[in-house]
Design a protein around this motif. Sequence first.
Motif, PDB file in Angstrom:
ATOM      1  N   ARG A 141       0.830  -1.207   0.000  1.00  0.00           N
ATOM      2  CA  ARG A 141       0.000   0.000   0.000  1.00  0.00           C
ATOM      3  C   ARG A 141       0.868   1.261   0.000  1.00  0.00           C
ATOM      4  N   TRP A 144       1.552   3.704  -3.031  1.00  0.00           N
ATOM      5  CA  TRP A 144       0.560   4.695  -3.433  1.00  0.00           C
ATOM      6  C   TRP A 144       0.316   4.637  -4.947  1.00  0.00           C
ATOM      7  N   ARG A 145       0.453   5.763  -5.623  1.00  0.00           N
ATOM      8  CA  ARG A 145       0.104   5.832  -7.050  1.00  0.00           C
ATOM      9  C   ARG A 145       0.946   4.881  -7.894  1.00  0.00           C
ATOM     10  N   SER A 225       7.109  11.530  -3.441  1.00  0.00           N
ATOM     11  CA  SER A 225       6.292  12.557  -2.785  1.00  0.00           C
ATOM     12  C   SER A 225       6.535  13.923  -3.433  1.00  0.00           C
ATOM     13  N   LEU A 254       9.739   8.721  -1.119  1.00  0.00           N
ATOM     14  CA  LEU A 254       8.464   9.045  -0.488  1.00  0.00           C
ATOM     15  C   LEU A 254       8.720   9.513   0.932  1.00  0.00           C
ATOM     16  N   LYS A 258       4.142   9.735   4.559  1.00  0.00           N
ATOM     17  CA  LYS A 258       3.270   9.107   3.567  1.00  0.00           C
ATOM     18  C   LYS A 258       3.296   7.588   3.715  1.00  0.00           C
ATOM     19  N   ALA A 262       0.082   5.052   4.979  1.00  0.00           N
ATOM     20  CA  ALA A 262      -0.327   3.811   4.315  1.00  0.00           C
ATOM     21  C   ALA A 262      -0.376   2.659   5.303  1.00  0.00           C
ATOM     22  N   THR A 265      -3.442   2.502   7.660  1.00  0.00           N
ATOM     23  CA  THR A 265      -4.766   2.450   7.033  1.00  0.00           C
ATOM     24  C   THR A 265      -5.451   1.164   7.485  1.00  0.00           C
ATOM     25  N   THR A 288      -7.977  13.130   0.533  1.00  0.00           N
ATOM     26  CA  THR A 288      -8.308  12.987  -0.886  1.00  0.00           C
ATOM     27  C   THR A 288      -9.808  13.057  -1.132  1.00  0.00           C
TER      28      THR A 288
END
Length: 338
Positions: A141, A144-145, A225, A254, A258, A262, A265, A288
């Motif tokens: 996770r 991210w993108r 990031s 990153l 950040k 993750a 979460t 977001t």
Amino acid sequence: MPKSAIANPSVLAFERKIDPSDAIFTSGNGDPIVLREKAVRGTISNRIKKQKDADPAKLDAAIESPNLQTVDVATLPVDGKGADTLVVTFTLRVIGNVGVPCACNEPTYRDRVQSVVADYIARDGFRTLGLRYAENIANARALWRNRLSAQDIETTVRLLKDGEAIKTWSFDSFSLRLNESGVSDNKDIIDLGTVIADALAGKSLALLEVVSKARMAPGLEVFPSQELIMDRTRNSKSRTLYAVETKSGAVAALHSQKVGNALRTVDTWYPDSDGMPIAAEMYGSVTTMSKAFRQPRLKRDFYNLLDGWMLKDKVPSEGDQHFVMACIIRGGVFGSAD
């Protein structure tokens, strides 16, 4: 001691117990991914706010004016062995003494919170949260993108002691789901979760190295990031990306914050939850979506739950107990001072 004798401290802080490093970007051949500047000539594409600005002549004039920008970019190599693979590496420290404030100016409150956390450890041992943290490590996770651009992802986790790996786990991250939490029956994830839980419970110290290899295609852009630039007069770039200085130069990365977001979460217990996990935040904030899922008016935010539990002996539901513990593990300053 009567709960009325316990005062809410004006100074209250907890140290972060799951502490990740920045995540460093390299390619599959081990070369660091460096940032490059790119100058681009953009076009006018923003929404027209005033009807008078929709006049064709004004719009044509605006389009003729170039929208010049300088941006940072990070990409995979265009050729060579491993050019199609992004490797993201970070380390993770998991420590115990959860519930022991690093600052608290009310001794009775300190005793109360330590007693409550000790009782929680006796009942759950952080097994519930440990599994969820392990799932987020295993499913990558933290990419991210970058995770969305991959064809497949392999994540390797090493438990370190004296600089050597004493245990190793490997996961097919792409086969693991992001929209569920706490349901894995994968033996390796359960084993990793137990290591994390035991560290949080104070039975051991866990130092983990996490390496995710995401196969994409050569030359593709990757996404470290983005920096928040407070003073634009000192930086003319439209996009500034984050990099870590190493012996090889500035390497794309990153933020540790950040990565931490993750990993935590894990909250599926928020009001009106559909089972989709969100980061354990005091008000259930998801930036977001510009939404706070744990509004104070619902009495399900961290502060209402914490005060009810510590000061009024109002024990939260089982799920909200896990949420409160996840926020304490996250750490922060929680005093009642103005």
